[in-house]
Write a protein that holds these residues in place. Sequence first.
Motif, PDB file in Angstrom:
ATOM      1  N   GLU A 108       0.809  -1.363  -0.149  1.00  0.00           N
ATOM      2  CA  GLU A 108      -0.108   0.023   0.582  1.00  0.00           C
ATOM      3  C   GLU A 108       0.540   1.403  -0.216  1.00  0.00           C
ATOM      4  O   GLU A 108       0.019   2.728  -0.562  1.00  0.00           O
ATOM      5  CB  GLU A 108      -0.909   0.022   1.510  1.00  0.00           C
ATOM      6  N   PHE A 109       2.205   1.181   1.243  1.00  0.00           N
ATOM      7  CA  PHE A 109       3.050   2.425   1.019  1.00  0.00           C
ATOM      8  C   PHE A 109       4.034   2.611   0.110  1.00  0.00           C
ATOM      9  O   PHE A 109       4.363   3.707   0.271  1.00  0.00           O
ATOM     10  CB  PHE A 109       2.510   2.676   2.983  1.00  0.00           C
ATOM     11  N   ASN A 110       4.189   1.932  -0.228  1.00  0.00           N
ATOM     12  CA  ASN A 110       5.473   2.011  -1.147  1.00  0.00           C
ATOM     13  C   ASN A 110       5.002   0.903  -2.203  1.00  0.00           C
ATOM     14  O   ASN A 110       6.671  -0.592  -2.259  1.00  0.00           O
ATOM     15  CB  ASN A 110       6.787   1.453   0.020  1.00  0.00           C
ATOM     16  N   PRO A 111       4.535   0.619  -2.938  1.00  0.00           N
ATOM     17  CA  PRO A 111       3.844   0.284  -4.156  1.00  0.00           C
ATOM     18  C   PRO A 111       5.270  -0.066  -4.780  1.00  0.00           C
ATOM     19  O   PRO A 111       5.437  -1.008  -5.665  1.00  0.00           O
ATOM     20  CB  PRO A 111       2.236   0.271  -4.665  1.00  0.00           C
ATOM     21  N   GLU A 112       5.905   0.520  -5.585  1.00  0.00           N
ATOM     22  CA  GLU A 112       7.179   0.695  -6.357  1.00  0.00           C
ATOM     23  C   GLU A 112       8.238  -0.755  -6.609  1.00  0.00           C
ATOM     24  O   GLU A 112       8.595  -0.917  -7.251  1.00  0.00           O
ATOM     25  CB  GLU A 112       8.205   1.771  -6.173  1.00  0.00           C
ATOM     26  N   LYS A 113       8.202  -0.498  -4.984  1.00  0.00           N
ATOM     27  CA  LYS A 113       9.354  -2.263  -4.325  1.00  0.00           C
ATOM     28  C   LYS A 113       8.366  -3.537  -5.005  1.00  0.00           C
ATOM     29  O   LYS A 113       9.436  -4.292  -5.047  1.00  0.00           O
ATOM     30  CB  LYS A 113       8.669  -1.666  -2.893  1.00  0.00           C
ATOM     31  N   TYR A 114       6.792  -3.248  -5.265  1.00  0.00           N
ATOM     32  CA  TYR A 114       6.697  -4.788  -6.177  1.00  0.00           C
ATOM     33  C   TYR A 114       6.505  -5.106  -7.180  1.00  0.00           C
ATOM     34  O   TYR A 114       5.916  -5.688  -8.260  1.00  0.00           O
ATOM     35  CB  TYR A 114       5.621  -4.773  -4.636  1.00  0.00           C
ATOM     36  N   GLY A 115       6.938  -3.883  -8.411  1.00  0.00           N
ATOM     37  CA  GLY A 115       6.621  -3.601  -9.014  1.00  0.00           C
ATOM     38  C   GLY A 115       4.855  -3.265  -9.427  1.00  0.00           C
ATOM     39  O   GLY A 115       4.397  -2.962  -8.103  1.00  0.00           O
ATOM     40  N   PRO A 116       4.344  -3.420 -10.798  1.00  0.00           N
ATOM     41  CA  PRO A 116       2.388  -3.100 -11.273  1.00  0.00           C
ATOM     42  C   PRO A 116       2.081  -4.014 -10.350  1.00  0.00           C
ATOM     43  O   PRO A 116       2.135  -4.969 -10.649  1.00  0.00           O
ATOM     44  CB  PRO A 116       2.920  -3.250 -12.709  1.00  0.00           C
ATOM     45  N   PRO A 117       0.966  -3.324 -10.525  1.00  0.00           N
ATOM     46  CA  PRO A 117       0.073  -4.080  -9.527  1.00  0.00           C
ATOM     47  C   PRO A 117      -1.106  -5.264 -11.048  1.00  0.00           C
ATOM     48  O   PRO A 117      -0.331  -5.243 -12.245  1.00  0.00           O
ATOM     49  CB  PRO A 117      -1.032  -3.627  -9.397  1.00  0.00           C
ATOM     50  N   ALA A 118      -0.978  -6.044 -10.535  1.00  0.00           N
ATOM     51  CA  ALA A 118      -1.873  -7.323 -11.436  1.00  0.00           C
ATOM     52  C   ALA A 118      -2.586  -6.654 -12.122  1.00  0.00           C
ATOM     53  O   ALA A 118      -3.435  -6.001 -12.146  1.00  0.00           O
ATOM     54  CB  ALA A 118      -2.254  -8.175 -10.482  1.00  0.00           C
ATOM     55  N   SER A 119      -2.881  -7.608 -13.168  1.00  0.00           N
ATOM     56  CA  SER A 119      -4.312  -6.603 -14.690  1.00  0.00           C
ATOM     57  C   SER A 119      -4.264  -8.253 -14.804  1.00  0.00           C
ATOM     58  O   SER A 119      -3.921  -8.993 -15.377  1.00  0.00           O
ATOM     59  CB  SER A 119      -3.114  -6.073 -15.358  1.00  0.00           C
ATOM     60  N   GLY A 120      -5.186  -7.894 -15.652  1.00  0.00           N
ATOM     61  CA  GLY A 120      -5.938  -8.651 -16.826  1.00  0.00           C
ATOM     62  C   GLY A 120      -6.471 -10.037 -16.069  1.00  0.00           C
ATOM     63  O   GLY A 120      -7.242 -10.077 -15.072  1.00  0.00           O
TER      64      GLY A 120
END
Length: 154
Positions: free
Chosen positions: A49-61
């Motif tokens: 939530e607070f540092n999402p860039e650490k884990y890459g883009p959100p799941a999609s599709g």
Amino acid sequence: MKYTNLFETEGCNQMIERINLLNSESKPLWGKMTVSQMLAHCAVPYEYEFNPEKYGPPASGIKKVVMRLFLKSTIAGPKSYKKNSTTAPDFRVADDREFEKEKSQLIDYIRKTQALGANHFVAKETQSIGKLTADEWNTMYAKHLDHHLKQFGV
């Protein structure tokens, strides 16, 4: 099951009191993580939530659809986690960690969540399972913390 409301001061303080019962020598009742690894592991949902860039883009599709269909009820639903449940790769912590640093970081995340309040989380998108209600966000956070604090007997 109803979980501690981390958006309220009382619930936030109760969870922090439980965390403060831990020490660097606390041993798990089950599982393989050390107490420091567990604290770091419990911080991962907050980092999403607070540092999402650490884990890459959100799941999609299709991945997001599948995760929402099969994981949302497990992650944000009322049923408690089972002991020794499988851990998602992003949540695995295998390296040594500094107890006080991880404890402080987790408490800071819990306090930040409480300070932002439930309204901040209304229909907010997660990295993996789509939008959740504020109650589902709370359940996701509190259920995970409760599971691992019980793992360490607090």
